[in-house]
Design a protein around this motif. Structure first.
Motif, PDB file in Angstrom:
ATOM      1  N   ALA A  97      -0.013  -5.409   3.289  1.00 35.66           N
ATOM      2  CA  ALA A  97      -1.467  -5.540   3.256  1.00 35.66           C
ATOM      3  C   ALA A  97      -2.021  -6.064   4.579  1.00 35.66           C
TER       4      ALA A  97
ATOM      5  N   VAL B 260      -7.618  -6.558  -4.489  1.00 38.31           N
ATOM      6  CA  VAL B 260      -7.953  -6.143  -3.128  1.00 38.31           C
ATOM      7  C   VAL B 260      -9.433  -6.341  -2.848  1.00 38.31           C
TER       8      VAL B 260
ATOM      9  N   PHE C  33       0.843  -1.175   0.000  1.00 37.59           N
ATOM     10  CA  PHE C  33       0.000   0.000   0.000  1.00 37.59           C
ATOM     11  C   PHE C  33       0.889   1.239   0.000  1.00 37.59           C
TER      12      PHE C  33
ATOM     13  N   TYR D  99      -7.283   1.007   6.829  1.00 35.04           N
ATOM     14  CA  TYR D  99      -7.254   0.789   5.380  1.00 35.04           C
ATOM     15  C   TYR D  99      -8.623   1.052   4.761  1.00 35.04           C
TER      16      TYR D  99
ATOM     17  N   THR E  71      -2.860   0.639  -3.953  1.00 39.27           N
ATOM     18  CA  THR E  71      -2.173  -0.648  -3.836  1.00 39.27           C
ATOM     19  C   THR E  71      -1.464  -0.917  -5.155  1.00 39.27           C
TER      20      THR E  71
END
Length: 207
Positions: A166, A111, A75, A93, A146
């Motif tokens: 992540a 994701v 990220f 997040y 990302t």
């Protein structure tokens, strides 16, 4: 040689490849084209491309493949705008909108698939087909993105951004060469594949 590849892989491979070509084969020129996943196999079949470099599904029997390296996701965000502790928690997040790089029409990526398994969703504020503008956006706006590890680290250093692993399990990226089998024994093609593979070893050591 005509090579199709994504811009994230272009950043990882091409600088080292061109440095090597200028030393060892200064007469060789490359023509790079954006990688179009739906048409890559057809482009190889009709001779529009000599090679593809990317993350590919299964081709047909006459499409040959050579693994290059595995990459993973990080990220990327601006720590001056998003004052998160690292590693970033899943709660943090999901608390801010995201930038998604995708050639598809929908705002859905790896994701989102990982979050769906947890019955969670993120907010996507921007979908863009390439990575080039993303660090400029993240540097100015309280957004998160990302991207492949090597690219994220490069942008973090260049733009004074921060990276974090992540908080959800994401698949690794298996980057490989793909070409039409009719070029298997072509000396120039063999040389190019070997040269790219040697550069990819250097990339893998830096991941």
């Amino acid at each position: 040689f005509r090579v199709g590849l994504a811009d994230s892989i272009e950043v990882a491979i091409v600088p080292g490849l061109m440095a090597r070509l200028r030393r060892e084969a200064p007469g060789v020129a490359l023509r790079l084209r954006p990688l179009n996943q739906p048409t890559i196999l057809d482009d190889l079949d009709v001779g529009a491309l000599d090679l593809g470099i990317g993350v590919f599904g299964h081709g047909q029997g006459h499409h040959k493949r050579r693994p290059l390296y595995s990459d993973r996701f990080l990220f990327l965000f601006n720590p001056a705008l998003l004052r998160f502790q690292r590693p970033i928690s899943l709660e943090n997040y999901l608390s801010v909108p995201h930038v998604l790089t995708s050639l598809g029409d929908d705002a859905h990526g790896a994701v989102d698939e990982a979050l769906a398994k947890l019955k969670l969703k993120r907010t996507v504020a921007l979908v863009t087909p390439g990575f080039l503008a993303v660090p400029f956006v993240v540097a100015r706006a309280p957004l998160m993105t990302t991207m492949p590890l090597r690219l994220a680290r490069y942008f973090a250093e260049a733009f004074q951004l921060a990276t974090s692993p992540a908080p959800v399990e994401l698949p690794s990226l298996a980057v490989s060469l793909i070409w039409h089998g009719s070029f298997d024994d072509d000396p120039g093609h063999i040389w190019l594949r070997q040269t790219i593979s040697a550069v990819a070893v250097e990339v893998a050591h830096n991941l």
